[in-house]
Enzyme design. Structure first.
Site, PDB file in Angstrom:
ATOM      1  N   ILE A 111    -107.595  -3.987   9.891  1.00  0.00           N
ATOM      2  CA  ILE A 111    -107.249  -4.803  11.045  1.00  0.00           C
ATOM      3  C   ILE A 111    -106.642  -6.096  10.526  1.00  0.00           C
ATOM      4  O   ILE A 111    -107.248  -6.782   9.701  1.00  0.00           O
ATOM      5  CB  ILE A 111    -108.479  -5.110  11.917  1.00  0.00           C
ATOM      6  CG1 ILE A 111    -109.098  -3.800  12.441  1.00  0.00           C
ATOM      7  CG2 ILE A 111    -108.115  -6.023  13.082  1.00  0.00           C
ATOM      8  CD1 ILE A 111    -110.394  -3.997  13.219  1.00  0.00           C
ATOM      9  N   CYS A 112    -105.433  -6.411  10.983  1.00  0.00           N
ATOM     10  CA  CYS A 112    -104.748  -7.655  10.619  1.00  0.00           C
ATOM     11  C   CYS A 112    -104.607  -7.759   9.092  1.00  0.00           C
ATOM     12  O   CYS A 112    -104.157  -6.818   8.447  1.00  0.00           O
ATOM     13  CB  CYS A 112    -105.504  -8.836  11.217  1.00  0.00           C
ATOM     14  SG  CYS A 112    -104.601 -10.401  11.175  1.00  0.00           S
ATOM     15  N   THR A 113    -105.016  -8.874   8.505  1.00  0.00           N
ATOM     16  CA  THR A 113    -104.817  -9.081   7.066  1.00  0.00           C
ATOM     17  C   THR A 113    -105.812  -8.311   6.210  1.00  0.00           C
ATOM     18  O   THR A 113    -105.766  -8.414   4.978  1.00  0.00           O
ATOM     19  CB  THR A 113    -104.878 -10.575   6.716  1.00  0.00           C
ATOM     20  OG1 THR A 113    -106.113 -11.120   7.191  1.00  0.00           O
ATOM     21  CG2 THR A 113    -103.708 -11.322   7.338  1.00  0.00           C
TER      22      THR A 113
END
Length: 326
Positions: A111-113
């Site tokens: 998720i995301c970074t």
């Protein structure tokens, strides 16, 4: 039935919102007998104990890195304290030792970074991936062997999935539930979470741009018009006429607002309609193809094969509507 085990990896600096997404989405689905379809646990890269978050509190994690060896799916949320993983694209010894517990064939997601962990671990070499649009250029520079797509909400590359920033983690987790158990169960989870079961378009619609003229037309009415007649042939000029725009202006405005072209969007909506009909009705494949706007069963078969990797018949057999209990 043994539930599918999802292990969420909590690292120092983890964002509490993203840490909680897998528990909220995967914690709800049950089969017709009321049994949980997933088991969700949280693991740390160190022995059990407190893990710092980016907020003013820590979380008590009850499992160490060994729990990764029990996972069917591992999810890595974003963290603001990844150090050399984010800065240099290399794993710390502690993180590398933790990831070594993951069994071959385990499904991986970020998720995301959190994508930087998968990238630094070599799981994304030669693959497509995404992350928050603000970090996509940096991810591409640090890992040139990855095909970074900054425009999408998530990418499903089979056994490795990545999402854009923050709330796109919800889209990703719902997609995995949909892939595992069909749209009926995923849609029910979405309703209980009070989020849309499927968001149109990609990240382009969330990137900051100058505020448009309040009197400037949008493409909202054209999309609503098209959704009401997916079973009919729809031409680009027909949609443009709904907004009194030229085809060129409409196409540009549509991509700015939705993140994909009108043609791609129409195909996505027709695939979703076909999935729903295959799961929830006894209509023949030919009738589903007609009602979803594909025209012929062969056309629908090609589009579902491209989008889902299965034929309409195989999809119906696998994802015949089940019951989700509260």
């Amino acid at each position: 039935m043994k539930p599918h085990r999802v292990v969420v990896l909590a690292m120092d600096g983890v964002l509490p919102f993203e840490l909680g997404i897998p528990h909220r989405i995967f914690g709800r689905p049950r089969d017709a007998q009321g049994r949980h379809l997933y088991e969700v646990v949280t693991g740390s890269i160190r022995p059990p104990g407190p893990v710092r978050t980016d907020a003013d509190f820590a979380v008590q994690v009850e499992h160490g890195p060994e729990v990764l060896a029990t996972a069917d799916t591992v999810i890595v949320p974003a963290s603001y304290e990844m150090g050399p993983v984010f800065e240099q694209g290399v794993l710390t010894g502690e993180l590398a030792a933790a990831l070594a517990h993951i069994r071959p064939g385990t499904r991986l997601a970020s998720i995301c970074t959190g994508v930087y962990v998968l990238a630094a671990g070599g799981y994304l070499d030669g693959r497509p991936a995404t992350t928050h649009w603000a970090d996509s250029d940096r991810l591409q520079r640090l890992f040139p062997q990855i095909r970074v797509d900054p425009d999408v909400l998530f990418i499903d590359d089979g056994d490795v999935l990545t999402s854009a920033g923050v709330a796109a983690g919800i889209d990703l987790c719902l997609h995995m539930v949909r892939r595992d158990h069909g749209t009926a169960i995923a849609n029910e989870v979405a309703r209980r979470t009070v989020v849309p079961p499927h968001r149109d378009g990609g990240q382009a619609q969330y990137i900051h741009r100058p505020v448009p003229d309040p009197q400037q037309s949008t493409t909202t009415s054209a999309r609503a018009w098209a959704l009401g007649r997916l079973h009919e042939p729809i031409q680009l000029r027909d949609m443009a006429e709904q907004e009194a725009m030229s085809v060129r202006t409409f196409t540009r405005r549509f991509r700015e607002e939705v993140g994909v072209s009108p043609g791609q969007w129409l195909t996505q909506q027709r695939v979703e309609r076909a999935r729903h009909l295959l799961e929830s009705t006894d209509l023949s494949v030919d009738q589903v193809a007609h009602d979803a706007g594909f025209g012929t069963a062969q056309s629908m078969r090609q589009h579902l094969q491209t989008a889902l990797g299965v034929t309409p018949t195989a999809y119906r057999r696998t994802f015949r509507a089940g019951v989700l209990r509260s």
